[in-house]
Structures are given as structure tokens and as C-alpha cells.
Design a protein around this motif. Structure first.
Motif, PDB file in Angstrom:
ATOM      1  N   MET A  71       0.844  -1.278   0.069  1.00  0.00           N
ATOM      2  CA  MET A  71       0.228  -0.025   0.068  1.00  0.00           C
ATOM      3  C   MET A  71       0.941   1.460  -0.051  1.00  0.00           C
ATOM      4  O   MET A  71       2.174   1.183   0.471  1.00  0.00           O
ATOM      5  CB  MET A  71      -0.868  -0.106   1.412  1.00  0.00           C
ATOM      6  N   ALA A  72       0.345   2.287  -0.627  1.00  0.00           N
ATOM      7  CA  ALA A  72       1.205   3.783  -0.491  1.00  0.00           C
ATOM      8  C   ALA A  72       0.725   4.481   0.525  1.00  0.00           C
ATOM      9  O   ALA A  72      -0.481   4.359   0.933  1.00  0.00           O
ATOM     10  CB  ALA A  72       0.693   4.233  -1.953  1.00  0.00           C
ATOM     11  N   ARG A  73       1.511   5.267   1.062  1.00  0.00           N
ATOM     12  CA  ARG A  73       1.572   6.134   2.198  1.00  0.00           C
ATOM     13  C   ARG A  73       0.569   7.382   1.675  1.00  0.00           C
ATOM     14  O   ARG A  73       0.795   8.001   0.521  1.00  0.00           O
ATOM     15  CB  ARG A  73       2.675   6.737   2.698  1.00  0.00           C
ATOM     16  N   TYR A  74      -0.468   7.757   2.543  1.00  0.00           N
ATOM     17  CA  TYR A  74      -1.264   8.712   2.003  1.00  0.00           C
ATOM     18  C   TYR A  74      -0.649  10.108   2.520  1.00  0.00           C
ATOM     19  O   TYR A  74      -0.084   9.957   3.560  1.00  0.00           O
ATOM     20  CB  TYR A  74      -2.554   8.693   2.665  1.00  0.00           C
ATOM     21  N   LYS A  75      -0.616  11.031   1.585  1.00  0.00           N
ATOM     22  CA  LYS A  75       0.147  12.339   1.763  1.00  0.00           C
ATOM     23  C   LYS A  75      -0.218  13.211   3.061  1.00  0.00           C
ATOM     24  O   LYS A  75       0.250  13.783   3.700  1.00  0.00           O
ATOM     25  CB  LYS A  75       0.218  13.042   0.562  1.00  0.00           C
ATOM     26  N   ASN A  76      -1.752  13.247   3.137  1.00  0.00           N
ATOM     27  CA  ASN A  76      -2.176  14.018   4.181  1.00  0.00           C
ATOM     28  C   ASN A  76      -1.794  15.370   4.224  1.00  0.00           C
ATOM     29  O   ASN A  76      -1.577  16.019   5.337  1.00  0.00           O
ATOM     30  CB  ASN A  76      -2.096  13.216   5.373  1.00  0.00           C
ATOM     31  N   LEU A  77      -2.088  16.183   3.083  1.00  0.00           N
ATOM     32  CA  LEU A  77      -1.620  17.583   2.869  1.00  0.00           C
ATOM     33  C   LEU A  77      -2.128  18.417   3.785  1.00  0.00           C
ATOM     34  O   LEU A  77      -1.882  19.377   4.190  1.00  0.00           O
ATOM     35  CB  LEU A  77      -1.853  17.932   1.497  1.00  0.00           C
ATOM     36  N   GLY A  78      -3.667  17.907   4.181  1.00  0.00           N
ATOM     37  CA  GLY A  78      -4.380  18.879   5.074  1.00  0.00           C
ATOM     38  C   GLY A  78      -3.981  18.530   6.486  1.00  0.00           C
ATOM     39  O   GLY A  78      -4.154  19.279   7.449  1.00  0.00           O
ATOM     40  N   GLY A  79      -3.257  17.592   6.909  1.00  0.00           N
ATOM     41  CA  GLY A  79      -2.886  17.256   8.373  1.00  0.00           C
ATOM     42  C   GLY A  79      -3.755  16.792   9.398  1.00  0.00           C
ATOM     43  O   GLY A  79      -3.421  16.347  10.324  1.00  0.00           O
ATOM     44  N   ASN A  80      -5.267  16.258   9.021  1.00  0.00           N
ATOM     45  CA  ASN A  80      -5.903  15.814   9.852  1.00  0.00           C
ATOM     46  C   ASN A  80      -6.541  14.729   9.327  1.00  0.00           C
ATOM     47  O   ASN A  80      -7.780  14.447   9.761  1.00  0.00           O
ATOM     48  CB  ASN A  80      -6.668  17.221  10.239  1.00  0.00           C
ATOM     49  N   SER A  81      -6.142  14.009   8.209  1.00  0.00           N
ATOM     50  CA  SER A  81      -6.849  12.771   7.902  1.00  0.00           C
ATOM     51  C   SER A  81      -6.717  11.525   8.677  1.00  0.00           C
ATOM     52  O   SER A  81      -5.602  11.450   9.231  1.00  0.00           O
ATOM     53  CB  SER A  81      -6.479  12.602   6.549  1.00  0.00           C
ATOM     54  N   GLY A  82      -7.971  10.810   8.793  1.00  0.00           N
ATOM     55  CA  GLY A  82      -7.643   9.500   9.413  1.00  0.00           C
ATOM     56  C   GLY A  82      -7.056   8.467   8.381  1.00  0.00           C
ATOM     57  O   GLY A  82      -6.766   7.282   8.649  1.00  0.00           O
ATOM     58  N   VAL A  83      -7.013   8.828   7.235  1.00  0.00           N
ATOM     59  CA  VAL A  83      -6.426   7.763   6.110  1.00  0.00           C
ATOM     60  C   VAL A  83      -4.874   7.853   6.401  1.00  0.00           C
ATOM     61  O   VAL A  83      -4.234   8.837   6.361  1.00  0.00           O
ATOM     62  CB  VAL A  83      -6.933   8.267   4.599  1.00  0.00           C
ATOM     63  N   VAL A  84      -4.283   6.649   6.336  1.00  0.00           N
ATOM     64  CA  VAL A  84      -2.903   6.631   6.366  1.00  0.00           C
ATOM     65  C   VAL A  84      -2.258   5.719   5.009  1.00  0.00           C
ATOM     66  O   VAL A  84      -1.231   6.108   4.906  1.00  0.00           O
ATOM     67  CB  VAL A  84      -2.430   5.718   7.622  1.00  0.00           C
ATOM     68  N   GLU A  85      -2.902   4.969   4.516  1.00  0.00           N
ATOM     69  CA  GLU A  85      -2.508   4.257   3.077  1.00  0.00           C
ATOM     70  C   GLU A  85      -3.500   4.082   2.442  1.00  0.00           C
ATOM     71  O   GLU A  85      -4.771   4.026   2.958  1.00  0.00           O
ATOM     72  CB  GLU A  85      -1.954   3.079   3.642  1.00  0.00           C
ATOM     73  N   TYR A  86      -3.473   3.934   0.946  1.00  0.00           N
ATOM     74  CA  TYR A  86      -4.122   3.409   0.161  1.00  0.00           C
ATOM     75  C   TYR A  86      -3.483   2.435  -1.107  1.00  0.00           C
ATOM     76  O   TYR A  86      -2.481   2.617  -1.106  1.00  0.00           O
ATOM     77  CB  TYR A  86      -4.782   4.614  -0.702  1.00  0.00           C
TER      78      TYR A  86
END
Length: 75
Positions: A1-16
Motif C-alpha cells: 500500500m502507498a502512504r497517504y500524503k495527508n496534505l491537510g494534516g488531519n486525515s484518518g487515512v494513512v495508506e491506500y
């Protein structure tokens, strides 16, 4: 899985992980969800793929449009 960039800084998503007709999303609580064309619709899956690659907005999109439309939930 690829790491989620989380540019907004507050996502619960970590990978996709993007598939041809699906996307697998891993959250910070350890749960993973598989969303497919069949379970959520091709339009939603394609939008989720774009948001995942961009690194922002995926968690919000899931909550707003497809939260319960997953094909499989697992750890």
C-alpha cells in the motif's frame, strides 16, 4: 500500500492501494476498507483514486459519499 500524503494534516487515512476497479483504504484505527465499482459505483471510486493520489480530501469524501458502501472491512 502507498502512504497517504495527508496534505491537510488531519486525515484518518494513512495508506491506500489503487486497483483497476477498486481502492483499498487504511485508517489510523487499524481498519482497512475495500471499495469497488460494484459496492460504491465507478464515479465514486475514480474520484477516490484522484483524491488518494493528490493526498488531500479522501477522508472527507468517504464520510460524505461512500462511508457504508464498502465491499469489505478488515484488519
Amino acid at each position: 500500500m502507498a502512504r497517504y500524503k495527508n496534505l491537510g494534516g488531519n486525515s484518518g487515512v494513512v495508506e491506500y492501494e489503487i486497483g483497476e476497479d477498486s481502492i483499498r483504504v487504511a485508517f489510523d484505527d487499524g481498519w482497512k476498507y475495500l471499495y469497488t465499482y460494484q459496492s460504491a459505483g465507478s464515479h465514486h471510486i475514480e474520484q477516490m483514486k484522484q483524491l488518494a493520489l493528490y493526498g488531500q480530501g479522501l477522508n472527507s469524501y468517504i464520510k460524505k459519499y461512500v462511508e457504508k458502501k464498502y465491499a469489505r472491512k478488515f484488519r
